[in-house]
Structure formats: C-alpha cells, structure tokens
Scaffold this active site. Structure first.
Site, PDB file in Angstrom:
ATOM      1  N   ASP A 201       0.848  -1.197   0.000  1.00  0.00           N
ATOM      2  CA  ASP A 201       0.000   0.000   0.000  1.00  0.00           C
ATOM      3  C   ASP A 201       0.884   1.249   0.000  1.00  0.00           C
ATOM      4  OD1 ASP A 201      -2.510   1.294  -0.007  1.00  0.00           O
ATOM      5  OD2 ASP A 201      -2.493   1.515   2.175  1.00  0.00           O
ATOM      6  N   ASN A 206       2.024   7.227   2.544  1.00  0.00           N
ATOM      7  CA  ASN A 206       2.856   6.292   3.300  1.00  0.00           C
ATOM      8  C   ASN A 206       4.337   6.483   3.014  1.00  0.00           C
ATOM      9  OD1 ASN A 206       0.905   5.014   4.833  1.00  0.00           O
ATOM     10  ND2 ASN A 206       0.490   3.448   3.287  1.00  0.00           N
ATOM     11  N   ASP A 218       4.237   2.595   7.476  1.00  0.00           N
ATOM     12  CA  ASP A 218       3.005   1.818   7.622  1.00  0.00           C
ATOM     13  C   ASP A 218       2.972   0.557   6.757  1.00  0.00           C
ATOM     14  OD1 ASP A 218       0.531   0.923   8.304  1.00  0.00           O
ATOM     15  OD2 ASP A 218      -0.580   2.609   7.453  1.00  0.00           O
TER      16      ASP A 218
END
Length: 322
Positions: A201, A206, A218
């Site tokens: 992701d 991030n 993350d």
C-alpha cells in the site's frame, strides 16, 4: 467487542494506560492522526520525544501476522533501509491492552512526495527496489494477493447489501464482469511463478521525505505480491504518465531487475483497488469513524461516481501495457 465497534472503549485514559504499560510516562497530550482501519495517536512523553501509538483493529490480523510485520521492519532498520520500525521494550514490539494489540514508533517529521516530481519518482523507485531487495523471502504468515478472487468477493459483498441502489445493481454487475474478464485474460497471459514480499500500500501518504531521504511508512498491508503493486500507485494522470513509470523503474533497477511483463498487470491491480475500496467502506460503515469521515458513501451520487470510475478502468485499459 464486535468488529464493527472495535474501538468503542479506546478512550483517552485507556490510550495513556496502554502507552505507559511499556514503561514510558506520558504528559497526557494525545492527538489523533488520520487513520481509519486502525487507530493512531501522537502521544507526548515526559522527558522524551513524542511517540506514535498504533492500535490494531481486532480480528483483522493475527498476532503472528503482526509480529511478522514487525520483525520485517526491524530487520530492514538493521540493514539501514529507511523505514519506521516499531520501538522495542524488553525484547518486545507488540503489546496488548484491554484486548487490543498496539505498538509504539518514533514520530517522523517531513513532507510527502510531490505527485509529478520526476526526480522524486526516481528516488521512490530506488527506495521500493531497496525494500524489495532486503525483503528477499516471501512472508510465511501474511496474505498473498489473489486479484480475481479479491475482486469477486468485494463485488459479492457490495451486491449483497442495500448501499448500492437497487436500480444500479444490474449496471454494476455488468461492469464488474467486464473488468474481471479483462483481468482474467491478463493473468492467464502472465502471472509470476513466485510472489515476493511487498509493502502492499505504498501510496504517497505512506512515504515521508525526512532529512533529505524518503522513508516508507506503515507496513500494515504488507503481503506476498507483485513488484509493480508498489510502483503503479505513484502514476498520476499527467500528459506523460509513461515518463513517470520510466523514472520509477529506472530507480527500482538500481537494486533489482524489473520484470516488464508485470506492466500488463497494472490494469488488474487498478481495477481491484477501485472495487475493494468501495467494499471496504461498506464493510466498515458501522464504525462511527467511517460515518463521520465518509458521509457521502451512502448517497446515490457516490455510487454513480463509483460506476464512472469503474468504467474509466475499462476505457483506460492498456495504458501502461508493454
């Protein structure tokens, strides 16, 4: 504690008690950060730097899966890869308080990457390549990407509920079927023989530019997948998205060779992400934080826009293919 109201008892006193159970002493300053799947807070510490407390949504990941994420991050940190790893207290990084797993990590200050900055895209490609190189073995506890199954299940959940207006369901079903058929053709033409450990992701939020170096944050969605999954999210609708892609791959190949056949899978992952996002909102809709943050989800306008986005996935199919 039900999954729909997993954090209903996570009040300030409980948050501070959890943090202080690690041996730190808070100064009672709590600032909630932008997170919905989990709950994340900035916590002031007496006589020490501010920390970030992350409380994991119960029943989403097992303890073993979270520990594998932490172990990966700690190993990357030991290898001087710019990531933010959890803090370790008495040999442990994962803790539990009132039935909720949590961890603490240092606060990182910086800026997110600029969407169209080619120099930064090259640097992001380098970082992703470095992360993939060091995560050289597949996960043993985390999930593996299964695009067709994930799209099918997400659509099934959406059609089973009444958030999508009844009159739009036949249109939605027809559009989903087209995208799944197109995806199946791509996957039949090429799918790697072995998946690799990836971030899963790696969108702009991030990533953080800190002290002149990008850091990847993350790893909550880390999984076994395909390298291009961590690359395509940085491609925006500009006049020359292929140049963006070229910069990312050139940076990536400073650490690892990139399999160009994976480019044909970008459309698959793009479609899957659009479908799964709507299903995720629907699944979490009983969580008060979601109702507050996404009030438009239950409107017909949202679903019309969602259908338009799905149609765009079909219309733009092949944009990044070889």
């Amino acid at each position: 504690m039900s999954a729909s109201h997993a954090f209903s008892h996570l009040v300030p006193d409980v948050i501070l008690d959890a943090v202080e159970s690690t041996g730190l002493w808070s100064d009672s300053r709590i600032y909630p950060l932008n997170s919905y799947e989990n709950r994340v807070y900035q916590i002031g510490i007496e006589d020490g730097p501010t920390v970030i407390a992350k409380f994991y949504r119960p029943e989403r990941w097992s303890e073993a899966q979270i520990k594998e994420e932490h172990l990966t991050l700690l190993r990357l940190q030991e290898e001087s890869v710019p990531v933010v790893a959890p803090m370790v207290f008495n040999g442990e990084s994962l803790f539990s308080h009132n039935g909720i797993h949590f961890c603490l990590s240092p606060k990182l200050i910086g800026q997110h990457p600029e969407a169209d900055n080619l120099d930064q895209l090259y640097q992001l490609g380098e970082l992703i390549g470095q992360v993939h190189q060091k995560m050289n073995a597949p996960f043993t506890k985390r999930i593996s990407v299964l695009p067709l199954e994930q799209m099918t299940q997400a659509a099934k959940h959406i059609l089973a509920e009444d958030y999508l207006p009844q009159k739009l369901k036949p249109i939605y079903q027809a559009q989903i079927t087209k995208l799944i058929d197109l995806s199946a053709t791509r996957i039949q033409a090429y799918w790697p023989t072995q998946l690799r450990a990836i971030h899963g992701d790696s969108h702009r939020s991030n990533l953080m530019l800190h002290n002149g170096q990008f850091h990847l944050l993350d790893f909550d969605d880390c999984q076994n997948g395909v390298a291009v999954q961590d690359i395509w999210l940085h491609l925006t609708q500009t006049e020359n998205p292929r140049q963006q892609l070229s910069e990312m791959i050139e940076g990536y190949e400073a650490y690892l060779p990139f399999e160009t056949r994976e480019l044909d899978l970008i459309d698959v992952f793009k479609s899957a992400r659009v479908i799964q996002y709507a299903a995720w909102l629907q699944q979490r809709w009983s969580d008060p934080a979601f109702i507050k943050a996404f009030p438009w989800f239950a409107s017909e306008e949202y679903w019309l826009n969602h259908l338009s986005e799905l149609h765009s996935c079909e219309q733009e199919w092949g944009q990044f293919s070889r």
